[in-house]
Motif scaffolding. Structure first.
Motif, mmCIF file in Angstrom:
data_model
loop_
_atom_site.group_PDB
_atom_site.id
_atom_site.type_symbol
_atom_site.label_atom_id
_atom_site.label_comp_id
_atom_site.label_asym_id
_atom_site.label_seq_id
_atom_site.Cartn_x
_atom_site.Cartn_y
_atom_site.Cartn_z
ATOM 1 N N ALA A 68 0.835 -1.208 0.000
ATOM 2 C CA ALA A 68 0.000 0.000 0.000
ATOM 3 C C ALA A 68 0.867 1.254 0.000
ATOM 4 N N ILE A 69 1.940 1.241 0.791
ATOM 5 C CA ILE A 69 2.859 2.385 0.830
ATOM 6 C C ILE A 69 3.591 2.518 -0.502
ATOM 7 N N TYR A 70 4.000 1.388 -1.058
ATOM 8 C CA TYR A 70 4.696 1.389 -2.357
ATOM 9 C C TYR A 70 3.800 1.941 -3.462
ATOM 10 N N GLY A 71 2.559 1.472 -3.533
ATOM 11 C CA GLY A 71 1.653 1.905 -4.594
ATOM 12 C C GLY A 71 1.301 3.374 -4.507
ATOM 13 N N THR A 72 0.994 3.837 -3.303
ATOM 14 C CA THR A 72 0.603 5.249 -3.146
ATOM 15 C C THR A 72 1.798 6.179 -3.351
ATOM 16 N N ALA A 73 3.019 5.671 -3.118
ATOM 17 C CA ALA A 73 4.210 6.494 -3.366
ATOM 18 C C ALA A 73 4.380 6.800 -4.849
ATOM 19 N N GLY A 74 3.758 5.990 -5.701
ATOM 20 C CA GLY A 74 3.812 6.247 -7.134
ATOM 21 C C GLY A 74 2.848 7.323 -7.588
ATOM 22 N N PHE A 75 1.986 7.784 -6.680
ATOM 23 C CA PHE A 75 0.992 8.790 -7.076
ATOM 24 C C PHE A 75 1.066 10.069 -6.250
ATOM 25 N N TYR A 76 1.003 9.973 -4.934
ATOM 26 C CA TYR A 76 0.808 11.154 -4.095
ATOM 27 C C TYR A 76 1.917 12.201 -4.180
ATOM 28 N N SER A 85 1.839 23.592 -8.561
ATOM 29 C CA SER A 85 2.421 24.100 -9.797
ATOM 30 C C SER A 85 1.332 24.487 -10.787
ATOM 31 N N THR A 86 1.667 25.413 -11.666
ATOM 32 C CA THR A 86 0.721 25.812 -12.713
ATOM 33 C C THR A 86 0.920 24.994 -13.986
ATOM 34 N N ILE A 87 2.016 24.241 -14.052
ATOM 35 C CA ILE A 87 2.312 23.395 -15.212
ATOM 36 C C ILE A 87 2.259 21.938 -14.776
ATOM 37 N N HIS A 88 1.397 21.170 -15.408
ATOM 38 C CA HIS A 88 1.198 19.778 -15.004
ATOM 39 C C HIS A 88 1.694 18.848 -16.114
ATOM 40 N N VAL A 89 2.978 18.583 -16.072
ATOM 41 C CA VAL A 89 3.592 17.726 -17.079
ATOM 42 C C VAL A 89 4.377 16.619 -16.391
ATOM 43 N N ILE A 90 4.660 15.571 -17.155
ATOM 44 C CA ILE A 90 5.454 14.461 -16.653
ATOM 45 C C ILE A 90 6.285 13.920 -17.813
ATOM 46 N N SER A 91 7.516 13.549 -17.526
ATOM 47 C CA SER A 91 8.392 13.038 -18.577
ATOM 48 C C SER A 91 7.912 11.661 -19.039
ATOM 49 N N TYR A 92 8.365 11.257 -20.216
ATOM 50 C CA TYR A 92 8.002 9.943 -20.755
ATOM 51 C C TYR A 92 8.442 8.839 -19.793
ATOM 52 N N ALA A 93 9.697 8.946 -19.315
ATOM 53 C CA ALA A 93 10.212 7.938 -18.383
ATOM 54 C C ALA A 93 9.423 7.955 -17.075
ATOM 55 N N GLY A 94 9.114 9.169 -16.592
ATOM 56 C CA GLY A 94 8.340 9.297 -15.360
ATOM 57 C C GLY A 94 6.941 8.733 -15.506
ATOM 58 N N CYS A 95 6.354 8.922 -16.668
ATOM 59 C CA CYS A 95 5.014 8.407 -16.949
ATOM 60 C C CYS A 95 5.013 6.880 -16.917
ATOM 61 N N LEU A 96 5.987 6.278 -17.592
ATOM 62 C CA LEU A 96 6.085 4.820 -17.609
ATOM 63 C C LEU A 96 6.368 4.272 -16.214
ATOM 64 N N LEU A 97 7.202 4.965 -15.459
ATOM 65 C CA LEU A 97 7.510 4.527 -14.098
ATOM 66 C C LEU A 97 6.279 4.602 -13.207
ATOM 67 N N GLN A 98 5.532 5.701 -13.327
ATOM 68 C CA GLN A 98 4.316 5.841 -12.524
ATOM 69 C C GLN A 98 3.297 4.764 -12.880
ATOM 70 N N GLY A 99 3.139 4.519 -14.175
ATOM 71 C CA GLY A 99 2.229 3.466 -14.608
ATOM 72 C C GLY A 99 2.655 2.106 -14.093
ATOM 73 N N PHE A 100 3.964 1.842 -14.124
ATOM 74 C CA PHE A 100 4.484 0.564 -13.632
ATOM 75 C C PHE A 100 4.201 0.389 -12.148
ATOM 76 N N VAL A 101 4.459 1.427 -11.364
ATOM 77 C CA VAL A 101 4.253 1.342 -9.912
ATOM 78 C C VAL A 101 2.776 1.123 -9.585
ATOM 79 N N LEU A 102 1.881 1.890 -10.211
ATOM 80 C CA LEU A 102 0.454 1.761 -9.923
ATOM 81 C C LEU A 102 -0.070 0.391 -10.333
ATOM 82 N N HIS A 103 0.310 -0.059 -11.538
ATOM 83 C CA HIS A 103 -0.153 -1.362 -12.016
ATOM 84 C C HIS A 103 0.410 -2.505 -11.177
ATOM 85 N N SER A 104 1.714 -2.469 -10.913
ATOM 86 C CA SER A 104 2.341 -3.568 -10.173
ATOM 87 C C SER A 104 1.847 -3.628 -8.736
ATOM 88 N N SER A 105 1.523 -2.475 -8.160
ATOM 89 C CA SER A 105 0.990 -2.463 -6.798
ATOM 90 C C SER A 105 -0.383 -3.131 -6.739
#
Length: 307
Positions: A68-76, A85-105
């Protein structure tokens, strides 16, 4: 290299329109994240510190809280940063990493719950064989597999997503997942369809196994008052956790595919965050209140008594 996308950044458009109340939302989100850490870390520390809780059921529960701590660390952390921030962007690598953490959790949740179902099956239906079946070595193997398999499956899924040629960079959510990145692809990929389909099927089988095991346990418990007591004490929290996880995930998946686009953005964001709020908070509370040994240890700790 034709398969390599030239996209380097994604825009997360889910936070558009939150300017007027983003500080309030930041405070509430930070509070929620702190609660998630508090309730899960309390269970983890209680189990680690108390040697009487070094049993298979509690070891699996400890891993569920770690997940639970691992999965939420990929989002919060990313979401809290975006709120300021006024700019809401994420890098390609960061996007894939976030997706991996959420899915794997999420996948690890089902793997651990399946192992916990097997543990309860042996404890109730084969009590005399329990300690010979659930040895320390076997428990370690179960825990290792419960983490390794989701990581391997989702790594393959992330690789197929990485190889897509993308024709867009806007993700209409507050976080990245492979499904939304895949929708930006210029053409369909067979691998991007087959691998997620296999993953979904694999974990649906986990759910079916857990449901079958509890139906079998209920059948066995109806003629034994002792087994009924064991079921209510140790299996009911597990069943409630499964319902919480499955309901939250199904709600998000169904809403993502069939939800109305006419709903306010705030409602859309809450729907997206539901599986990142309810299970991580509710599951440790269910076990903390229902499992007598954990509850007593926490009360002793709060009262200043030695564990």
């Amino acid at each position: 290299m034709d398969n390599v996308s030239e996209t380097t950044m994604f825009t997360l458009s889910g936070l558009s329109g939150t300017t007027n109340y983003r500080h309030t939302l930041f405070a509430l989100t930070l509070l929620c994240y702190c609660v998630i850490w508090l309730v899960n870390l309390t269970i983890i520390v209680t189990i680690v510190v108390d040697k009487n809780l070094h049993e298979p059921m509690y070891i699996f529960l400890c891993n569920l809280c770690i997940n639970a701590i691992y999965g939420t660390a990929g989002f919060y952390p990313k979401f809290l940063t975006d709120l300021l921030s006024t700019i809401h962007v994420i890098s390609y690598a960061g996007c894939l990493l976030q997706g991996f953490v959420l899915h794997s959790s999420l996948a690890a949740d089902f793997s651990i719950l399946a192992v916990m179902a097997y543990d309860r099956y042996v404890a109730i239906c084969r009590p005399l064989m329990y300690h010979s079946v659930m040895t320390t070595q076997r428990v370690c193997v179960f825990v290792f597999i419960a983490w390794l398999v989701p990581f391997c499956l989702l790594f393959l899924s992330s690789i197929t997503t990485l190889r897509l040629r993308l024709c867009g960079s806007n993700i209409p959510k507050i976080y990245c997942i492979n499904h939304l990145v895949g929708k930006l692809s210029c053409s369909a990929s067979i691998a991007h369809v087959i691998i997620p389909a296999f993953n979904y099927t694999f974990y649906v089988l986990h759910i079916l196994f857990i449901v079958w095991s509890y139906m079998y346990l209920l059948k066995k418990c109806q003629f034994s008052a002792e087994n009924r007591s064991k079921f209510m004490q140790t299996c009911l929290p597990h069943l409630l956790c499964l319902i919480t996880v499955v309901a939250s995930l199904l709600f998000d998946l169904l809403y993502m595919r069939f939800g109305s686009k006419k709903l306010p953005q705030g409602v859309n964001n809450f729907m997206s965050m539901e599986f990142l709020i309810i299970p991580p908070v509710i599951n440790p509370l269910i076990y903390g209140f229902k499992l007598t040994q954990i509850k007593n240890r926490i009360i002793q700790f709060l009262c200043g008594k030695r564990l």
